[in-house]
Design a protein around this motif. Structure first.
Motif, PDB file in Angstrom:
ATOM      1  N   ASP A  62       0.824  -1.206   0.000  1.00 18.82           N
ATOM      2  CA  ASP A  62       0.000   0.000   0.000  1.00 18.82           C
ATOM      3  C   ASP A  62       0.866   1.268   0.000  1.00 18.82           C
ATOM      4  O   ASP A  62       0.382   2.357   0.297  1.00 18.82           O
ATOM      5  CB  ASP A  62      -0.936   0.017   1.211  1.00 18.82           C
ATOM      6  CG  ASP A  62      -0.181  -0.114   2.530  1.00 18.82           C
ATOM      7  OD1 ASP A  62       1.017  -0.468   2.493  1.00 18.82           O
ATOM      8  OD2 ASP A  62      -0.786   0.120   3.594  1.00 18.82           O
ATOM      9  N   TRP A  63       2.137   1.118  -0.350  1.00 21.55           N
ATOM     10  CA  TRP A  63       3.050   2.256  -0.450  1.00 21.55           C
ATOM     11  C   TRP A  63       3.098   2.733  -1.893  1.00 21.55           C
ATOM     12  O   TRP A  63       3.047   1.943  -2.834  1.00 21.55           O
ATOM     13  CB  TRP A  63       4.443   1.860   0.014  1.00 21.55           C
ATOM     14  CG  TRP A  63       5.493   2.920  -0.221  1.00 21.55           C
ATOM     15  CD1 TRP A  63       5.795   3.966   0.584  1.00 21.55           C
ATOM     16  CD2 TRP A  63       6.371   3.009  -1.353  1.00 21.55           C
ATOM     17  NE1 TRP A  63       6.807   4.721   0.043  1.00 21.55           N
ATOM     18  CE2 TRP A  63       7.184   4.162  -1.157  1.00 21.55           C
ATOM     19  CE3 TRP A  63       6.544   2.265  -2.505  1.00 21.55           C
ATOM     20  CZ2 TRP A  63       8.155   4.557  -2.066  1.00 21.55           C
ATOM     21  CZ3 TRP A  63       7.508   2.648  -3.417  1.00 21.55           C
ATOM     22  CH2 TRP A  63       8.300   3.782  -3.196  1.00 21.55           C
ATOM     23  N   GLN A  64       3.206   4.036  -2.081  1.00 25.41           N
ATOM     24  CA  GLN A  64       3.289   4.607  -3.411  1.00 25.41           C
ATOM     25  C   GLN A  64       4.455   5.584  -3.485  1.00 25.41           C
ATOM     26  O   GLN A  64       4.738   6.305  -2.520  1.00 25.41           O
ATOM     27  CB  GLN A  64       1.989   5.351  -3.765  1.00 25.41           C
ATOM     28  CG  GLN A  64       0.784   4.433  -3.889  1.00 25.41           C
ATOM     29  CD  GLN A  64      -0.484   5.194  -4.243  1.00 25.41           C
ATOM     30  OE1 GLN A  64      -0.535   6.412  -4.093  1.00 25.41           O
ATOM     31  NE2 GLN A  64      -1.493   4.474  -4.715  1.00 25.41           N
ATOM     32  N   GLY A  65       5.115   5.569  -4.640  1.00 27.71           N
ATOM     33  CA  GLY A  65       6.221   6.488  -4.873  1.00 27.71           C
ATOM     34  C   GLY A  65       6.364   6.755  -6.357  1.00 27.71           C
ATOM     35  O   GLY A  65       5.734   6.099  -7.189  1.00 27.71           O
ATOM     36  N   THR A  66       7.188   7.714  -6.704  1.00 26.24           N
ATOM     37  CA  THR A  66       7.421   8.054  -8.113  1.00 26.24           C
ATOM     38  C   THR A  66       8.912   8.255  -8.340  1.00 26.24           C
ATOM     39  O   THR A  66       9.652   8.644  -7.428  1.00 26.24           O
ATOM     40  CB  THR A  66       6.686   9.347  -8.518  1.00 26.24           C
ATOM     41  OG1 THR A  66       7.118  10.424  -7.680  1.00 26.24           O
ATOM     42  CG2 THR A  66       5.180   9.174  -8.400  1.00 26.24           C
ATOM     43  N   THR A  67       9.327   7.993  -9.584  1.00 24.46           N
ATOM     44  CA  THR A  67      10.715   8.199  -9.974  1.00 24.46           C
ATOM     45  C   THR A  67      10.762   8.565 -11.443  1.00 24.46           C
ATOM     46  O   THR A  67       9.836   8.243 -12.201  1.00 24.46           O
ATOM     47  CB  THR A  67      11.563   6.938  -9.718  1.00 24.46           C
ATOM     48  OG1 THR A  67      12.928   7.209 -10.027  1.00 24.46           O
ATOM     49  CG2 THR A  67      11.087   5.780 -10.569  1.00 24.46           C
ATOM     50  N   GLN A  68      11.819   9.243 -11.839  1.00 27.71           N
ATOM     51  CA  GLN A  68      12.017   9.561 -13.252  1.00 27.71           C
ATOM     52  C   GLN A  68      12.965   8.568 -13.897  1.00 27.71           C
ATOM     53  O   GLN A  68      12.644   7.948 -14.904  1.00 27.71           O
ATOM     54  CB  GLN A  68      12.570  10.984 -13.401  1.00 27.71           C
ATOM     55  CG  GLN A  68      11.537  12.072 -13.199  1.00 27.71           C
ATOM     56  CD  GLN A  68      12.103  13.445 -13.489  1.00 27.71           C
ATOM     57  OE1 GLN A  68      13.113  13.844 -12.915  1.00 27.71           O
ATOM     58  NE2 GLN A  68      11.457  14.182 -14.370  1.00 27.71           N
ATOM     59  N   ASN A  69      14.132   8.441 -13.314  1.00 27.33           N
ATOM     60  CA  ASN A  69      15.138   7.537 -13.873  1.00 27.33           C
ATOM     61  C   ASN A  69      15.749   6.635 -12.801  1.00 27.33           C
ATOM     62  O   ASN A  69      16.851   6.119 -12.992  1.00 27.33           O
ATOM     63  CB  ASN A  69      16.255   8.335 -14.552  1.00 27.33           C
ATOM     64  CG  ASN A  69      15.741   9.152 -15.720  1.00 27.33           C
ATOM     65  OD1 ASN A  69      15.295   8.592 -16.721  1.00 27.33           O
ATOM     66  ND2 ASN A  69      15.774  10.468 -15.592  1.00 27.33           N
ATOM     67  N   GLY A  70      15.044   6.477 -11.688  1.00 24.68           N
ATOM     68  CA  GLY A  70      15.581   5.653 -10.618  1.00 24.68           C
ATOM     69  C   GLY A  70      16.668   6.325  -9.809  1.00 24.68           C
ATOM     70  O   GLY A  70      17.278   5.694  -8.940  1.00 24.68           O
ATOM     71  N   GLU A  71      16.892   7.635 -10.083  1.00 30.43           N
ATOM     72  CA  GLU A  71      17.970   8.333  -9.394  1.00 30.43           C
ATOM     73  C   GLU A  71      17.655   8.568  -7.919  1.00 30.43           C
ATOM     74  O   GLU A  71      18.560   8.784  -7.108  1.00 30.43           O
ATOM     75  CB  GLU A  71      18.269   9.674 -10.082  1.00 30.43           C
ATOM     76  CG  GLU A  71      17.236  10.773  -9.849  1.00 30.43           C
ATOM     77  CD  GLU A  71      15.921  10.538 -10.585  1.00 30.43           C
ATOM     78  OE1 GLU A  71      14.942  11.243 -10.304  1.00 30.43           O
ATOM     79  OE2 GLU A  71      15.892   9.644 -11.451  1.00 30.43           O
TER      80      GLU A  71
END
Length: 573
Positions: free
Chosen positions: A420-429
């Motif tokens: 139930d955790w959410q996150g965002t990334t562009q290039n895994g940086e």
């Protein structure tokens, strides 16, 4: 006194044994409760797995049924085509056979006349039947019959009949008659609404079939068509749209989930990522498609007769308008089979390719169909080369637009959902920040779960009651002592179970945290790989542009059957 003491000791021993038995039973029950709890967890996990397996089975079964249904429908459609239009094939087989038989004079004229008259009776609505009667009468120098049959063929289909006899007169080197028939054919054409058989004319031009005078006449007509179309409002936008759709039809429908296993499972953005990755893969498909068209020589026909015969075969084998509904249905069934039952993907491809089966198209759409869908439009490789070269600048504009739209659709941020955790990334940086956030989230869930595992009011009440009963046993005798001891044992057993439950929950969350962090790391790695993969596929667009820049229509017009070489049409501006 000694007797009472012995009795009391005996009673206490019995009570202790009973309490031990009770404690053992409580421990057994506690273990059984733990086992039941674990079984419930396992059952839930198994049910989730079975639910997913069932959904996968339903989806696979639906696709299998779509394939089976499409195959059944395809068989029925083909049977209907054979029943309704099977005799057309017999007429078509005689078209070039009559000419070839006349060339070597091995068939009696009476046999040819009988065969064509029989075909006339078998095909009461087909334009080719009276055209063959007229051809046989012409070969027999029977002018009255030739004129009557020709009039009937023209009545049934003036355009195809005119093009048919234009090719035949070119085959026999009757240039004046060829110009007359072609002029008649051109006079009936509207460049905004051409019949599909017009691709045969383009084939003739690209293959160098017509003599220099006739070829110049065709070139002027084609230049006039392009000029006329260019004067229309929105012409350039229309060309971009046509070629955009033609290029878009080459976008594959591959599911890349096997290659990006973690993103496909844990990223809500995966659908958009898969779509744009397929969009970038279109570049290689288009490049290979164009390369296959332009690479290698096109072996010329050994002589004019063979070249015209090939075009005559193509002209008579093109579907007639009354066949089109069944041919469309057959095409959709074939695409469903090719897409392994994915009806939506098949319908999308069908919508993009169906224009190649339209009864009337503009000249530029004719070029698009010839270049992108030769299997449907029946265009030769020479015609494909000529069509692409003639439409080069329009293709480049459409390719630029489509490439830009695909790039614009690339997700800037990739969403990740683990548990139930959410996150965002562009290039895994930001993997470390995401890992810290995920770890904190799981620790918070662990603390919340541990906080819920505690002794209840009844346990503390039992402790108080037990202590009170034991103190009251000094004056109250054996029963309060036994009850008090039982309450205390129950309390301490419960406290022990709570400690075990907390240890088990902490261990479960520790494993969950480790696994989740591994999933996060793998997903971030796949984001990096996906970006690299998209860039690599998209970079092929430069090769497509380079290939288009290197061609022009003058390069791809054959001049096999006469010595003059003419520029057929100016390239699209």
């Amino acid at each position: 006194m000694s007797t009472e003491r012995i009795i009391h000791l005996a009673d206490l021993a019995f009570i202790e044994n009973s309490l031990r038995t009770l404690r053992s039973d409580i421990g057994t029950v506690s273990n059984q409760v733990e086992n039941v709890g674990q079984e419930v967890v396992n059952t839930r996990s198994e049910l989730a797995r079975l639910e997913q397996a069932f959904l996968d089975f339903v989806a696979a079964d639906a696709k299998a049924k779509e394939v089976a249904l499409a195959e059944t429908r395809q068989v029925k459609i083909r049977q209907e085509i054979e029943t309704k239009f099977g005799y057309y094939a017999e007429v078509r087989r005689h078209a070039t056979g009559i000419l070839q038989a006349a060339d070597i004079s091995i068939v009696r004229q009476e046999t040819v006349n009988t065969a064509t008259e029989s075909l006339m009776l078998s095909a009461p609505r087909y334009w080719l039947a009276p055209a063959l009667v007229a051809l046989a009468a012409w070969l027999a120098d029977n002018k009255p019959l030739a004129e009557k049959a020709l009039a009937e063929a023209i009545r049934r289909d003036d355009e195809k009949t005119s093009l048919f006899f234009a090719l035949i007169t070119r085959r026999t080197a009757r240039h004046a008659a060829c110009r007359t028939w072609l002029d008649r054919y051109f006079g009936m054409q509207d460049p905004t609404r051409l019949d599909r058989q017009s691709v045969v004319l383009v084939d003739a031009l690209a293959s160098g079939i017509f003599g220099s005078e006739v070829r110049n006449q065709c070139a002027r007509r084609i230049e006039g068509w392009i000029d006329e179309l260019s004067q229309r409002a929105g012409f350039l936008d229309e060309q971009r749209k046509q070629w955009n759709e033609g290029l878009r039809s080459k976008i594959p429908t591959t599911d890349n989930a096997a290659r990006y296993n973690y993103l496909s499972q844990y990223s809500p953005t995966w659908a958009a990522m898969n779509k744009t990755l397929n969009g970038a893969a279109m570049q290689a498909v288009v490049r290979d498609h164009f390369k296959a068209i332009f690479e290698g020589p096109i072996p010329p026909s050994p002589n004019l007769m063979a070249a015209v015969d090939d075009l005559l075969d193509k002209l008579v084998q093109n579907f007639d308008e009354e066949e089109l509904p069944l041919r469309r249905a057959e095409k959709l069934c074939q695409l469903i089979i090719e897409e392994a039952g994915n009806r939506s993907a098949a319908k999308s491809r069908y919508d993009l390719e169906s224009k190649a089966l339209d009864e009337r198209v503009s000249f530029t759409q004719l070029l698009t169909n010839a270049a992108m869908h030769p299997e449907t439009s029946h265009a030769s490789r020479a015609t494909q080369r000529f069509a692409i070269a003639l439409s080069r600048s329009w293709i480049k504009d459409a390719h630029q637009d489509l490439s830009a739209s695909i790039r614009a659709a690339v997700p800037t941020w990739v969403d990740l959902t683990i548990e139930d955790w959410q996150g965002t990334t562009q290039n895994g940086e930001n993997e470390k920040d995401l890992a810290a956030s995920l770890g904190t989230h799981i620790d918070r869930r662990r603390d919340e779960a541990l906080a819920k595992i505690k002794l209840g009011f009844q346990h503390w009440a039992a402790l108080v009651l037990g202590v009170g009963l034991i103190f009251s046993a000094v004056s109250g005798g054996f029963l309060p002592l036994a009850l008090g001891a039982g309450c205390l044992i129950w309390f301490f057993m419960a406290r022990s179970n709570v400690a075990k439950a907390k240890a088990r929950v902490a261990d479960d969350f520790s494993k969950l945290k480790e696994q989740s962090l591994q999933v996060l790391s793998a997903a971030c790695a796949e984001v990096v790989e996906w970006r690299r993969d998209f860039t690599k596929r998209d970079a092929v667009s430069a090769e497509v542009v380079q290939l288009l820049d290197a061609i022009s229509p003058e390069q791809y017009v054959l001049s096999t059957h006469d010595s003059a070489r003419q520029v057929m049409a100016k390239p699209a501006a």
